[in-house]
Design an enzyme around this catalytic site. Structure first.
Site, PDB file in Angstrom:
ATOM      1  CE  LYS A 294       2.754   2.789   6.467  1.00  0.00           C
ATOM      2  NZ  LYS A 294       3.226   2.980   7.831  1.00  0.00           N
TER       3      LYS A 294
ATOM      4  NE  ARG B 172      10.687  -2.139   4.125  1.00  0.00           N
ATOM      5  CZ  ARG B 172       9.628  -1.548   4.641  1.00  0.00           C
ATOM      6  NH1 ARG B 172       9.056  -2.062   5.702  1.00  0.00           N
ATOM      7  NH2 ARG B 172       9.110  -0.479   4.079  1.00  0.00           N
TER       8      ARG B 172
ATOM      9  NE  ARG C 126       0.018  -0.732   4.774  1.00  0.00           N
ATOM     10  CZ  ARG C 126      -0.226  -0.733   6.033  1.00  0.00           C
ATOM     11  NH1 ARG C 126      -1.324  -0.197   6.459  1.00  0.00           N
ATOM     12  NH2 ARG C 126       0.592  -1.270   6.892  1.00  0.00           N
TER      13      ARG C 126
ATOM     14  CG  ASP D 164       7.673  -7.134   7.815  1.00  0.00           C
ATOM     15  OD1 ASP D 164       7.803  -8.005   8.690  1.00  0.00           O
ATOM     16  OD2 ASP D 164       6.629  -6.472   7.674  1.00  0.00           O
ATOM     17  CG  ASN D 165       7.088  -3.621  10.311  1.00  0.00           C
ATOM     18  OD1 ASN D 165       6.956  -3.378   9.122  1.00  0.00           O
ATOM     19  ND2 ASN D 165       6.107  -4.117  11.044  1.00  0.00           N
TER      20      ASN D 165
END
Ligand code: AMP
Ligand code: MG
Length: 477
Positions: free
Chosen positions: A103, A173, A88, A242-243
């Site tokens: 975003k 990341r 997104r 992933d964050n």
């Protein structure tokens, strides 16, 4: 490095998909970060508000940059997901070494079943919290604009839609490495490591053991960041790989929150049912995530896998003690102790045990402790029990060991007065949904000076009332 060198496009087709943001009907900029825009040389975009609305909703491109959605994988709550990516989000520009990303701007190749959209509430949340984090001096992605799309999105309820423009040193990341590594793409792995070094740790270029050095530096930035979160009572909420940014910035403000009354076990996120990402667990999860990164780097560290594993394992052990040292520094400073070390661990633990026992407010307690030192008077804020007296005596003795007497000054610098408390953010969001931005804007103003007492702004300092407790947070910006 100029911006074209830094372009993710140079990495090649494995790393992104080209996608155009979905157009929205009636975009309107609600919040705009003038200072950041000036730093990026974009201030003139807002001389015409309509132009800004068109660009920061994704309706119009920014210059001639063709938008990208980046690919990544990730360990989510401990389980490996080989393909995630920007479902997104769209990268719309790279300017002065920063990525600008929308975003909530529509579907991409990575959207799976998601709508690619965002409700306005989480956009306002990320705008306020990330900017507060920056002013608190903690590395973070930042927010340039919050736009209302003029359309609705379906969540638990139908909500007004929004788009956030996020600005980051990088969107690389741990999950980006996992994506390439899990596909066995050895050449791409090297390319990615070289690119990350060039973008985030350029001084390592040309060093003999640059990949190991990169692992060390990226890991240290990440652990330092976690120590800073801990010192503010900040709970990220979804520390999936992933964050987890490789540039050491706080990334992805989803279900995060600042704690009011102290509990080492505090969890806010509604989906974190087993408390994997609870406050006390953040440092060990950080190390767990770094183990995932280490695993990806094995082929770059040594031609013999066994040797590489040994090198990385020993590095991970060093990193665990690195975190301890950082943590002592951060927590010690909050108590006015300069260069606190492991010998201070017990005292610091006593303090937090005391706060936990009496459910005292994390932020207000540190301010009250500073007042106590400043005025040497008993402070009505504290429950004056045996634990407190023991702590107070040992703490006072400890401060006497310091050569200088800068404890109050150190505590002033280390303990904010204003943090983005949940009940304040919630009020800002609810008012925004009703079309009233005054409170959100005032909150942003207050949080620009978190360490300075601001007259007439007592309500921004206080913890929540009884009706505002039991806060839960949700994913899905
Ligand atoms: P997050 O929990 O925000 O880190 O997101 C995890 C993954 O889910 C990422 O790959 C996101 O791009 C994707 N995602 C989250 N929300 C949506 C959405 N509304 N539409 C498409 N993808 C989404
Ligand atoms: Mg994410």
């Amino acid at each position: 490095m100029n911006d074209s060198d830094a372009s993710y496009r140079r990495l090649g087709a494995h790393f992104f998909s080209e996608n155009t943001p979905t157009k929205c009907l009636k975009p309107e900029v609600l919040l705009y970060n003038q200072d950041l825009a000036e730093d990026l040389g974009l201030a003139n975009l807002f001389s015409d508000k309509d132009q800004g609305s068109q660009i920061f909703s994704g309706n119009k491109p920014l210059g001639d940059f063709a938008p990208l959605s980046l690919a990544y994988a990730g360990h989510q709550f401990g389980h490996f997901v080989p393909l995630l990516g920007d479902g997104r989000a769209h990268l719309i520009a790279q300017i002065k070494g920063f990525d600008l990303q929308l975003k909530g701007s529509g579907r991409s190749q990575f959207s799976r079943r998601g709508d690619g959209k965002s409700a306005l509430g989480p956009v306002i949340r990320e705008f306020i919290i990330s900017e507060a984090m920056h002013k608190l001096g903690v590395p973070t992605t930042r927010s340039l604009a919050a736009v209302a799309t003029g359309e609705t999105v379906q969540r638990e309820e139908i909500r007004a839609g929004g788009v956030l423009t996020r600005v980051a040193k990088s969107h690389l990341r741990i999950g980006t490495f996992e994506y390439i590594s899990s596909r066995g793409l050895k050449d791409e792995l090297k390319k990615l490591a070289d690119f990350t070094i060039k973008k985030c740790y350029p001084h390592l270029q040309g060093q003999e053991e640059k990949y190991l050095e990169f692992f060390k530096e990226a890991s240290q930035s990440y652990l330092k960041l976690i120590a800073r979160w801990m010192g503010l009572g900040f709970i990220h909420g979804v520390m999936n790989t992933d964050n987890s940014s490789l540039s050491g910035e706080t990334l992805d403000y989803g279900p995060c929150a600042f704690m009011d009354d102290f509990s080492s076990q505090r969890v806010f996120s509604s989906i974190d049912q087993h408390g994997r990402y609870r406050y006390s667990q953040q440092p060990s999860i950080g190390l767990w995530n770094l183990t995932s990164l280490a695993h990806c780097l094995i082929p770059l560290i040594h031609e013999d896998d066994q040797t590489a594993v040994k090198i990385l394992q020993s590095e991970l052990e060093t990193l665990a003690s690195f975190y301890e040292t950082e943590s002592m520094k951060v927590m010690g400073a909050k108590l006015g102790i300069e260069s606190a070390g492991t010998e201070d661990k017990k005292l610091i633990q006593q303090w937090f045990d005391y706060l936990e026992k009496h459910h005292l407010d994390f932020t207000l307690s540190h301010l009250a402790l500073k007042d106590l030192l400043d005025s040497q008077k008993a402070h009505s804020f504290f429950v004056d029990d045996e634990d407190f007296q023991t702590f107070r005596n040992e703490w006072t003795q400890r401060l006497k060991l310091q050569e200088t007497n800068r404890s109050v000054e150190l505590m002033n610098r280390s303990n904010p007065i204003y943090i983005p408390r949940n009940h304040l953010i919630e009020r800002a969001i609810q008012n925004t949904y009703q079309g009233d931005l005054r409170f959100a804007r005032e909150l942003i103003e207050v949080l620009k000076h978190p360490f300075t007492e601001q007259e007439g702004r007592e309500e921004f300092r206080q913890g929540p009332g009884p009706l505002q407790q039991g806060y839960r947070t949700f994913c899905g910006t």
